[in-house]
Design an enzyme around this catalytic site. Structure first.
Site, PDB file in Angstrom:
ATOM      1  N   ARG A  99      -1.015  44.357  -9.462  1.00  0.00           N
ATOM      2  CA  ARG A  99      -0.953  45.421  -8.468  1.00  0.00           C
ATOM      3  C   ARG A  99      -2.356  45.743  -7.959  1.00  0.00           C
ATOM      4  O   ARG A  99      -3.347  45.398  -8.580  1.00  0.00           O
ATOM      5  CB  ARG A  99      -0.312  46.676  -9.081  1.00  0.00           C
ATOM      6  CG  ARG A  99       1.204  46.504  -9.195  1.00  0.00           C
ATOM      7  CD  ARG A  99       1.885  47.793  -9.605  1.00  0.00           C
ATOM      8  NE  ARG A  99       1.545  48.121 -10.963  1.00  0.00           N
ATOM      9  CZ  ARG A  99       1.168  49.344 -11.360  1.00  0.00           C
ATOM     10  NH1 ARG A  99       1.067  50.324 -10.501  1.00  0.00           N
ATOM     11  NH2 ARG A  99       0.892  49.574 -12.619  1.00  0.00           N
ATOM     12  N   LYS A 126      -2.478  47.338 -22.341  1.00  0.00           N
ATOM     13  CA  LYS A 126      -1.489  46.703 -21.464  1.00  0.00           C
ATOM     14  C   LYS A 126      -0.836  45.490 -22.128  1.00  0.00           C
ATOM     15  O   LYS A 126      -1.500  44.531 -22.502  1.00  0.00           O
ATOM     16  CB  LYS A 126      -2.215  46.271 -20.192  1.00  0.00           C
ATOM     17  CG  LYS A 126      -1.302  45.708 -19.146  1.00  0.00           C
ATOM     18  CD  LYS A 126      -1.333  46.562 -17.931  1.00  0.00           C
ATOM     19  CE  LYS A 126      -0.682  45.870 -16.757  1.00  0.00           C
ATOM     20  NZ  LYS A 126      -0.699  46.684 -15.567  1.00  0.00           N
ATOM     21  N   ARG A 181      -5.739  62.934 -19.373  1.00  0.00           N
ATOM     22  CA  ARG A 181      -6.951  63.716 -19.621  1.00  0.00           C
ATOM     23  C   ARG A 181      -7.095  63.970 -21.106  1.00  0.00           C
ATOM     24  O   ARG A 181      -6.099  64.279 -21.763  1.00  0.00           O
ATOM     25  CB  ARG A 181      -6.800  65.094 -18.964  1.00  0.00           C
ATOM     26  CG  ARG A 181      -7.524  65.281 -17.677  1.00  0.00           C
ATOM     27  CD  ARG A 181      -7.330  66.700 -17.175  1.00  0.00           C
ATOM     28  NE  ARG A 181      -5.964  67.158 -17.135  1.00  0.00           N
ATOM     29  CZ  ARG A 181      -5.580  68.375 -17.506  1.00  0.00           C
ATOM     30  NH1 ARG A 181      -6.453  69.242 -17.979  1.00  0.00           N
ATOM     31  NH2 ARG A 181      -4.324  68.754 -17.401  1.00  0.00           N
TER      32      ARG A 181
HETATM   33  C1  BTN Z   1       0.241  44.547 -12.773  1.00  0.00           C
HETATM   34  O1  BTN Z   1      -0.839  44.530 -12.184  1.00  0.00           O
HETATM   35  O2  BTN Z   1       0.434  45.301 -13.733  1.00  0.00           O
HETATM   36  C2  BTN Z   1       1.355  43.635 -12.332  1.00  0.00           C
HETATM   37  C3  BTN Z   1       1.239  42.264 -12.894  1.00  0.00           C
HETATM   38  C4  BTN Z   1       2.403  41.364 -12.520  1.00  0.00           C
HETATM   39  C5  BTN Z   1       2.214  39.937 -13.013  1.00  0.00           C
HETATM   40  C6  BTN Z   1       3.414  39.083 -12.747  1.00  0.00           C
HETATM   41  S1  BTN Z   1       3.309  37.508 -13.539  1.00  0.00           S
HETATM   42  C7  BTN Z   1       4.708  36.971 -12.655  1.00  0.00           C
HETATM   43  C8  BTN Z   1       4.573  37.494 -11.249  1.00  0.00           C
HETATM   44  N1  BTN Z   1       3.765  36.612 -10.436  1.00  0.00           N
HETATM   45  C9  BTN Z   1       2.629  37.179 -10.057  1.00  0.00           C
HETATM   46  O3  BTN Z   1       1.749  36.627  -9.364  1.00  0.00           O
HETATM   47  N2  BTN Z   1       2.550  38.428 -10.529  1.00  0.00           N
HETATM   48  C10 BTN Z   1       3.724  38.780 -11.290  1.00  0.00           C
END
Ligand code: BTN
Length: 323
Positions: A121, A186, A321
């Site tokens: 994202r 994460k 926070r």
């Molecule tokens: C994030 O930033 O938290 C989202 C990550 C999403 C990763 C997945 S892997 C499968 C699919 N293909 C991608 O290029 N991105 C999503």
């Protein structure tokens, strides 16, 4: 020679010499060396001891479409129209966004062993080493426009939590909107992309990346991460089994979402909501805003109590926070 063949020939239990690999695969030792380097570049950790040969540092289980299908409950297996399993792709999301141009396609899944341009994202990249994690996307069509899809990515978070629980991993929660975290780090990411008409037929490509096993020395990730190997004392669930449960739970959630919207997920989301009751700071266009997170509403918006006034936020950066 295909690097997939070489990877299948390597073992984590014993080192195999370049000469033995070359004989078995019918190529020169130089070709083996070249492909070992290629596998390393793609993220496979291979030990080489002088005189002994090459050994995988941990076992590698490659994805297999028949095993994945067989691991899905039959009713959900029937909802899957195609399982597109790739060795390498730029991004499983990008691949399905391209394939979405064919409007006859719906509920197809793309899995890849590695992504050369995995996307996260907010324009981030998603680190995608070969055969270590899961990279999965689903294409799903919706007839009535994008407005009703606001809670979709949160519903997907619930589906991911359910798939992990199916494989015995419980120590996981959701940080709004849809970060999947364990021990504050994460574990998985969700990227939902929309296409088509705003008020008419549209489609969503739902991408999920789950960290199964990342190399401890991996510095390609710009946020604190954790993997299933760490959560399960170095015995992560089978990749094929996790893929089967993930796809099944995603298809199940998509059916539920298509008929009932996010309202059907509010309670389940609340059970895994890591922000609920916590003091948070929102980065809004007007500046920082402090409040207490009090859950999500039926559209998936974050509910925040700000000095006793309750506000809902559809899209905002949130951090917890410390007090
Ligand atoms: C994030 O930033 O938290 C989202 C990550 C999403 C990763 C997945 S892997 C499968 C699919 N293909 C991608 O290029 N991105 C999503």
């Amino acid at each position: 020679m295909d690097s997939r063949l070489l990877l299948s020939a390597l073992s984590s239990e014993r080192a195999i010499s370049g000469t033995e690999l070359a004989t078995r695969l019918g190529v020169t030792r130089a070709a083996i060396w070249k492909q070992i380097e290629n596998l390393r570049e793609l993220g496979i950790v291979i030990e080489a001891a002088a005189g002994a040969g090459y050994r995988l540092v941990w076992p590698v289980e490659l994805l297999d479409a028949a095993t994945i299908r067989a691991g899905m409950p039959p009713a959900l297996r029937d909802r899957l129209s195609e399982l597109d399993l790739r060795w390498q792709v730029d991004s499983t999301n990008s691949e399905l966004m391209r394939r979405a141009a064919d409007i006859s396609l719906d509920r197809i899944v793309c899995l890849a062993e590695t992504q050369s341009s995995g996307r996260g994202r907010r324009g981030r990249s998603w680190h995608s080493p070969l055969a270590g994690n899961l990279y999965c996307s689903v294409l799903c069509r919706f007839p009535h426009g994008m407005a009703g899809l606001s809670g979709l990515s949160l519903a997907v978070g619930v589906a991911v939590i359910r798939a992990l629980a199916d494989c015995g991993i419980d120590e996981v929660g959701l940080k709004w909107p849809n970060d999947v975290l364990a021990r504050g780090k994460k574990l998985a990411g969700i990227l939902v992309e929309l296409g088509g008409e705003f008020l008419g037929p549209c489609h969503a490509v739902i991408g999920v990346g789950i960290n199964l096993r990342l190399h401890a020395a991996d510095d390609a990730i710009d946020q604190p991460w954790i993997d299933l190997a760490t959560l399960s004392d170095a015995a992560p669930p089978s990749r094929n089994r996790l893929a089967a449960h993930l796809i099944a739970r995603l298809l199940e959630a998509l059916d539920e979402f298509a008929t009932q919207g996010f309202a059907a997920f509010v309670d389940a989301y609340g059970q895994h909501d890591l922000l609920a009751g916590k003091p948070i700071r929102l980065s809004t266009p007007q500046g920082a805003q402090d409040g207490i997170a009090i859950g999500v509403d039926e559209r998936g918006a974050l509910r925040v109590s700000e000095s006793g006034v309750i506000r809902s936020y559809d899209s905002v950066e949130v951090s917890v926070r410390s007090i």
